[in-house]
Scaffold this motif. Structure first.
Motif, short mmCIF file in Angstrom:
data_model
loop_
_atom_site.label_atom_id
_atom_site.label_comp_id
_atom_site.label_asym_id
_atom_site.label_seq_id
_atom_site.Cartn_x
_atom_site.Cartn_y
_atom_site.Cartn_z
N LEU A 127 -124.17 0.79 20.91
CA LEU A 127 -123.15 0.83 21.97
C LEU A 127 -122.48 -0.53 22.13
CD1 LEU A 127 -124.92 3.01 24.69
CD2 LEU A 127 -123.14 3.70 23.07
N HIS A 128 -123.27 -1.60 22.03
CA HIS A 128 -122.66 -2.93 22.10
C HIS A 128 -121.73 -3.16 20.91
CE1 HIS A 128 -122.23 -7.19 22.97
NE2 HIS A 128 -122.58 -7.46 21.72
N ALA A 129 -122.12 -2.69 19.74
CA ALA A 129 -121.27 -2.83 18.56
C ALA A 129 -119.97 -2.05 18.72
CB ALA A 129 -122.02 -2.36 17.32
N VAL A 130 -120.05 -0.85 19.33
CA VAL A 130 -118.83 -0.07 19.59
C VAL A 130 -117.92 -0.84 20.54
CG1 VAL A 130 -117.97 2.04 20.67
CG2 VAL A 130 -119.92 2.15 19.12
N TRP A 131 -118.48 -1.48 21.54
CA TRP A 131 -117.69 -2.25 22.50
C TRP A 131 -116.99 -3.43 21.80
CZ3 TRP A 131 -114.90 -2.38 26.47
CH2 TRP A 131 -114.65 -3.55 27.19
N VAL A 132 -117.69 -4.11 20.90
CA VAL A 132 -117.07 -5.20 20.14
C VAL A 132 -115.93 -4.68 19.28
CG1 VAL A 132 -117.48 -6.95 18.35
CG2 VAL A 132 -119.17 -6.60 20.16
N THR A 133 -116.13 -3.52 18.65
CA THR A 133 -115.07 -2.92 17.84
C THR A 133 -113.85 -2.59 18.68
OG1 THR A 133 -116.70 -1.98 16.32
CG2 THR A 133 -114.52 -0.98 16.32
N LEU A 134 -114.06 -2.05 19.87
CA LEU A 134 -112.94 -1.75 20.76
C LEU A 134 -112.23 -3.01 21.21
CD1 LEU A 134 -114.48 1.11 22.94
CD2 LEU A 134 -112.74 1.32 21.17
N GLN A 135 -112.97 -4.08 21.47
CA GLN A 135 -112.35 -5.34 21.85
C GLN A 135 -111.47 -5.88 20.73
OE1 GLN A 135 -116.04 -7.45 23.08
NE2 GLN A 135 -114.89 -7.99 24.91
N LEU A 136 -111.99 -5.87 19.51
CA LEU A 136 -111.20 -6.34 18.38
C LEU A 136 -109.93 -5.51 18.21
CD1 LEU A 136 -114.05 -6.92 15.76
CD2 LEU A 136 -112.64 -8.69 16.82
N THR A 137 -110.05 -4.19 18.39
CA THR A 137 -108.88 -3.31 18.26
C THR A 137 -107.87 -3.60 19.35
OG1 THR A 137 -110.30 -1.59 17.32
CG2 THR A 137 -108.13 -0.92 18.11
N PHE A 138 -108.33 -3.76 20.59
CA PHE A 138 -107.41 -3.98 21.71
C PHE A 138 -106.67 -5.30 21.56
CE2 PHE A 138 -106.61 -5.90 25.87
CZ PHE A 138 -105.73 -4.96 26.40
N TYR A 139 -107.41 -6.38 21.34
CA TYR A 139 -106.77 -7.69 21.24
C TYR A 139 -105.88 -7.77 20.01
CZ TYR A 139 -109.92 -9.26 24.93
OH TYR A 139 -110.58 -9.40 26.13
N THR B 299 -111.36 -2.86 11.45
CA THR B 299 -112.18 -3.92 12.03
C THR B 299 -113.52 -4.06 11.31
OG1 THR B 299 -113.00 -2.33 13.67
CG2 THR B 299 -111.16 -3.73 14.34
N SER B 300 -113.89 -3.05 10.54
CA SER B 300 -115.15 -3.16 9.79
C SER B 300 -115.11 -4.28 8.77
CB SER B 300 -115.44 -1.83 9.08
OG SER B 300 -114.40 -1.50 8.18
N ILE B 301 -113.90 -4.75 8.41
CA ILE B 301 -113.81 -5.82 7.42
C ILE B 301 -114.31 -7.15 7.96
CG2 ILE B 301 -111.49 -6.70 7.93
CD1 ILE B 301 -110.94 -6.61 4.91
N VAL B 302 -114.36 -7.29 9.31
CA VAL B 302 -114.84 -8.56 9.88
C VAL B 302 -116.36 -8.68 9.73
CG1 VAL B 302 -112.93 -8.58 11.52
CG2 VAL B 302 -115.15 -7.71 12.24
N SER B 303 -117.00 -7.68 9.16
CA SER B 303 -118.44 -7.79 8.91
C SER B 303 -118.74 -8.92 7.93
CB SER B 303 -118.99 -6.47 8.36
OG SER B 303 -118.35 -6.12 7.14
N VAL B 304 -117.75 -9.33 7.13
CA VAL B 304 -117.96 -10.45 6.21
C VAL B 304 -118.14 -11.76 6.98
CG1 VAL B 304 -116.65 -9.33 4.38
CG2 VAL B 304 -115.47 -10.87 5.95
N MET B 305 -117.75 -11.77 8.27
CA MET B 305 -117.89 -12.97 9.11
C MET B 305 -119.10 -12.86 10.03
SD MET B 305 -113.84 -13.03 9.99
CE MET B 305 -113.90 -14.40 11.11
N ALA B 306 -119.96 -11.86 9.77
CA ALA B 306 -121.19 -11.66 10.55
C ALA B 306 -120.90 -11.44 12.03
CB ALA B 306 -122.14 -12.84 10.36
N ILE B 307 -119.81 -10.73 12.33
CA ILE B 307 -119.51 -10.35 13.71
C ILE B 307 -120.15 -9.00 13.98
CG2 ILE B 307 -117.66 -9.76 15.31
CD1 ILE B 307 -115.88 -11.72 13.86
N GLY B 308 -120.78 -8.86 15.14
CA GLY B 308 -121.57 -7.67 15.42
C GLY B 308 -120.77 -6.46 15.82
N GLU B 309 -119.79 -6.09 15.00
CA GLU B 309 -119.07 -4.84 15.28
C GLU B 309 -119.87 -3.66 14.71
OE1 GLU B 309 -117.33 -3.12 12.52
OE2 GLU B 309 -118.53 -4.47 11.33
#
Length: 294
Positions: free
Chosen positions: A72-84, A234-244
């Protein structure tokens, strides 16, 4: 002298048309259409049966991890990345679109160069550039251009992983948003602007009340596609170790080895949120379709 004429020829009378009740109506038959329907239905049933009965999907593992706090926290991070990324990207994209529509050759060239560059460079490369900003520019300063600086600061802690991801996504999105907005504005009949100018309506009001409401009908479908693509991208930011979402799923199945059910967790969340965005798109499009013939 008396004139004689040939006897009239017998003209064949058309056959009597029977009453409508006596006609036999034969419906058009489409045998191959029914064959296609049956084959498609069988394939869908087989796929659904495999989802339910194949133990490899491990639906119990899926149910256990679908709504955990980590996911759920990862979903929230994904939504934040999408919104911003969407908000900043379309804000900059609108500016770039009107720069390309301006009468200034310099502004047109700058906007075209930006769009050309950011559409040419892969997103993952852009993200890594912004993530390594401190390596490229160790210090940033404010002052007179090409002159003395009044204030400078270290860039080591300026751009973190999350900030670099938002910046990269927004700048990349702006290039595509600019073309979407420009295409929507060009779709508006220029005669309406001429009529508004003849009535003495100010330019800003022309843009706000005449151009944009009509342009939104062309902008919205393409913009919604871009937002959905950004949400999944946003799944591509996984290369930067962001918890999406996708990164966290990778972390979890890297620990327990349950690859397929964890991938289905990510898939289910992407499908649910994409469906919600599609529903929102429908209502926004219906709002801007008021007064349209279609």
């Amino acid at each position: 002298m008396a004139l004689t004429s040939d006897p009239p020829l017998d003209v064949a009378k058309p056959p009597a048309v029977p009453d409508g009740a006596a006609l036999t109506v034969v419906p058009v038959r489409h045998p191959w259409r029914w064959v296609a329907v049956v084959v498609t239905a069988v394939l869908l049933l087989q796929f659904a049966h495999g989802l339910v009965t194949n133990p490899g999907w491990e639906w119990d593992i899926f149910a256990r991890f679908f709504s955990t706090e980590t996911i759920l926290h990862a979903v929230w991070v994904t939504l934040q990345l999408t919104f911003y990324g969407t908000a900043l990207g379309f804000a900059l994209g609108i500016v770039l679109a009107f720069m390309r529509l301006s009468a200034s050759p310099f502004l047109k060239a700058v906007a075209f160069g930006y769009i050309w560059a950011f559409r040419s460079i892969p997103l993952i490369v852009q993200l890594l550039f912004w993530f390594n900003l401190a390596y490229l520019y160790e210090e940033l300063s404010f002052g007179i251009p090409f002159g003395p600086s009044f204030y400078s600061f270290d860039t080591m802690g300026l751009v973190g992983a999350m900030s670099a991801a938002v910046l990269g996504l927004a700048l990349h999105q702006a290039a595509y948003a600019a073309e979407i907005v420009r295409g929507g504005v060009l779709a508006v009949d220029p005669g309406q602007l001429e009529a508004a100018a003849a009535l003495g309506i100010p330019r800003l009001r022309q843009l706000r009340r005449i151009v944009l409401p009509q342009a939104m009908r062309s902008i919205l479908p393409n913009a919604a596609n871009e937002i959905i693509s950004l949400f999944k991208g946003t799944s591509i930011v996984s290369v930067m170790a962001i918890g999406e979402l996708f990164y966290q799923v990778q972390v979890v199945y890297g620990r327990n080895g349950r690859v397929v059910p964890l991938l289905m967790v990510a898939t289910a969340w992407y499908v649910l949120l994409t469906t919600a965005l599609s529903v929102l798109q429908h209502y926004v499009e219906r709002h801007y379709a008021k007064g349209a013939v279609r």
